[in-house]
Design an enzyme around this catalytic site. Sequence first.
Site, PDB file in Angstrom:
ATOM      1  N   LYS A  83      56.804  72.175 -24.501  1.00 50.00           N
ATOM      2  CA  LYS A  83      58.220  72.263 -24.150  1.00 50.00           C
ATOM      3  C   LYS A  83      58.762  70.859 -23.905  1.00 50.00           C
ATOM      4  O   LYS A  83      58.077  70.023 -23.295  1.00 50.00           O
ATOM      5  CB  LYS A  83      58.379  73.140 -22.902  1.00 50.00           C
ATOM      6  CG  LYS A  83      59.825  73.473 -22.542  1.00 50.00           C
ATOM      7  CD  LYS A  83      59.894  74.392 -21.314  1.00 50.00           C
ATOM      8  CE  LYS A  83      61.316  74.759 -20.931  1.00 50.00           C
ATOM      9  NZ  LYS A  83      61.381  75.611 -19.725  1.00 50.00           N
ATOM     10  N   SER A 158      64.305  79.682 -20.336  1.00 48.21           N
ATOM     11  CA  SER A 158      64.661  78.458 -21.017  1.00 48.21           C
ATOM     12  C   SER A 158      63.622  77.978 -22.029  1.00 48.21           C
ATOM     13  O   SER A 158      63.934  77.169 -22.891  1.00 48.21           O
ATOM     14  CB  SER A 158      64.885  77.348 -19.989  1.00 48.21           C
ATOM     15  OG  SER A 158      63.680  77.056 -19.311  1.00 48.21           O
ATOM     16  N   SER A 182      61.447  81.547 -16.910  1.00 43.87           N
ATOM     17  CA  SER A 182      61.600  80.817 -18.167  1.00 43.87           C
ATOM     18  C   SER A 182      60.386  80.846 -19.089  1.00 43.87           C
ATOM     19  O   SER A 182      60.481  80.411 -20.235  1.00 43.87           O
ATOM     20  CB  SER A 182      61.987  79.359 -17.885  1.00 43.87           C
ATOM     21  OG  SER A 182      63.353  79.277 -17.571  1.00 43.87           O
TER      22      SER A 182
END
Lengths: 496, 502
Positions: A83, A158, A182
């Site tokens: 990420k 997210s 997330s």
Amino acid sequence: MTAPAADPWLTIVEAAQRLRGGEVTSVELTRASLERIRATDERVRAFITVTEEAALESAAAADELLRSGDAPSLLTGVPIGLKDVLMTAGVRTTAGSRMLDQLIPPYDATSVARLRAAGAVAVGKTNMDEFAMGSSTEHSAWFPTANPWDLERVPGGSSGGSAATVAAGQCVASLGSDTGGSIRQPAAFCGVVGLKPTYGRVSRYGLIAFASSLDQIGPFTRTVEDAALLLQEIAGPDPLDSTCSEAPAPDFSVQLGEGLEGLRIAAPREFFERNAEGQGMDEGVAAAVEGALELLAGAGASLDRGASLPSVGYSLPVYYVLAPSECSANLARYDGVKYGYGSRGGASMWADMEATRQEGFGREVKRRILLGAYALSAGYYDAYYLQAQKVRTLIRREFDAVFAGADLIVAPTTPTVAFRQGEITDPYQMYLNDIYTIPANIAGLPAISLPCGFAEAGMPVGLQLIANRNSEALLLRAARAFEGLGEWGLRRPSLG
Amino acid sequence: MTTTTVARTETSWETVIGLEVHTQLRTASKMFCRCPADYAAAAPNTYVCPLCLGMPGTLPVINRTAVEWTIRTALALNMRIPELSKFDRKNYPYPDLMKGYQISQYDMPLSEGGWMDVEIDDLGRQRIGITRVHLEEDTARLLHRENEAGERFSLVDVNRSGVPLMEIVSEPDMRSPQQARQYLVQLRQILRYLGVSTADMEKGSFRCDANISLRRPGDEALGAKVEIKNMNSFRSVQRALEFEQLRQAAALEAGETIAQETRGWDEEAQVTVSQRSKEAAHDYRYFPEPDLPPLQTAAETVEAIRAALPELPAARRARFEADYGLQPFEAGLLTEEPAPAAWFERAVASLGDDVPAGLPRGIATWFVGELTRLMHDAKPPDTLETIVVQPAQLAGLVQLIDAGTISNTQAKDVFAEMYASGEDAEAVVERLGVSQISGEDALAPIIRQVLEEHAQAAEDYRGGKAEALKFLVGQTMRLSRGQANPAQASELLRAALDDTAE
């Protein structure tokens, strides 16, 4: 052409077997991953940055280790995604924000450094909602990521890019971060396994902070076994993170074969009934989750449907006071003076700093900074921040009480399946996506989302299991056992 | 401002002063990272790392030594050490603050509720309450510049960012600028004794903000408080407070109200200037630092730190007076800093266990007199670290004087040689051939000659002019080229004169 054995759809365990058996090399596997990204990422858009050259270099290094028999872990040579909220030395890290457009970090996050040491091959940085604030990856400053199961739909957020890359067969696994869901929510939306460890299990050093008391790094994988393996590599004490547990990480795989027999699983009412505002699971999700509960009971677990977490309904308001409060401070460093985006040429230094933040941050980020600054202001602190901390303690105690009589808690991961891009425009409706995931962050508990069925339009549904603090091994055991009761995780999106 | 105002001020208004001191700890590393903390000689922006630069993803790690030194300081100031303490974030945007917040301590500081006795010669001893001593991090340094086009700009030096900073907040217990200054002098002295800070105000490792208000004597409530900043010496603290005292008194006398505000001290103009009103004051939005767990301090830890506390200035001064028979001013000078006191005590210790009474006092006299003068006169001035003469050598000199081997006057020359060469006193005495002529046999011929050459003076003495004896002693010294033992000479002269008188 890649070797037929080089298949990025492999699990970590399968890849490790083929790499050790000489059926495939890491370079071949990494090439296959990069080719799959080339073939599909114009549609999925899981990656902000693909580091082809560096990936092939580390793959070659991994092959050396594998050939000499010195492979440090089962992850050696396995292509993974990171990420973009994780600091990676020498590799652009944006956290999905214009503010960090050109940030090239001088250091690696601890989790990244540990994966490198394990010989894993990082293929790139995955897309995300700006500074991890969002539930759809539509709030990325760069572009939205699509759900591989239906390109019209969001992958969740997210960590949408990290979920989508695993679901699309681009990477064998990936790392995400989970502040209010997330990891688990996009895992549910994309039909993969997503694990948020106990707060303090994985070092946050090098994780670009959103809400420090809630943030936790965790894996996206295709199987529960892979999640255990990946967690094993990144977990454990870190002198660079004072909130990281000093207890050495136990063997997370040790209980994997033990099944559900005898496990006491609580299904707190509040997660299954509609709340006072009428919010609850969609029909399709409810059907899949109820089916999962029956399967758990049928496999020997005892199910307590009378359990209750009376204050858990306050999790969302507590979260939306605490997380913005912390983020209002965490994001104060982005002023354009030191690094990242900087607006220049204004009337004064202060004008430049204001313009930097005005132009560098997106709407959702600004909204949360304002919420947080307000909640911490003189005269409001007691009513908001302090009150939220008290309720947080209350929720934590209620979880403790349930765990006094149960090994695990079961809950839906999300109230709906993945929604369509642009479908949710009201921030509050967007926040409601996380009503089932936020409580585990509030209480610092480990929680996993794993596929448990499909609902409308063939979209995947996730089941959430929550364990007591530091009980990841038990959590993974139950998840592994449930995974074996169906074949939801084996289905692939028809992405071509 | 007229002197009339001053006089009225002193009678009509009571001055109330509280001080906030920030002092850097001289730990090896910074407060929350491993960068070296001693940046004084470092090129700008060389003692930096991702953490103290405020890079994303970095996390603070508490410097345990800084915590221990803060507790040490707190104990020396008679503070309570709560078992539980925590760090908080103090939020304010400024380019010298890398994270946009300062890690500080808000409602649970490392220590609370202590005091220090401040002593001023004419006012005696006053107990000043200390509200709290807590730990935080220093900010970066801004250097304001102007280019050739006249544009002003600022440079940031991040070396100072994250250096451990201790904040010491007093109660509003001080009643005069002089007392405030003395508080600072004594506080600095304690910090140096503890070895926790260089506490150098000129170099910025010790900073002071002062709060001052005036009220009618006997009033309970405090007047409107003015905070004064930007003072970089003890003298300027006193001057700024004196100025503010007069300014506020004049305003009050004129029927005006004092605005609660922050004022800066203008060293050049010797005035305070308004900087910021209370309405514009920051809301720092404090909240607990989520990156750091609360600090637990076990009672045993506190006791261990307390047990290891060095002797503090007040106690040492009292002991020097009691054990060595020093005058208060000598003890005060010797104990002003740890180094002279240690030097003095090494000199005393070299005399062995059975120190003859009077010798330590002699060493003290030489230390505060000749030694200090020689160090001061050297160019550049010497310090105790740079001089070659050793404590035991000064003790040796004092022993020679005490034994009557050399006179005080001779000793000055001898000491100057010792100071220059590092030789022992005996060696110099031998090399220069100086020694005191003592004993009746040695002195008798000289005294005879003096009485012959100065019959008139001898006559005067016999006639009752006692001061004539002094003249004769002086002549004895001259004739002996300074080597006569003056006390003995005086006695022998008197005996000789008295003999011949009969």
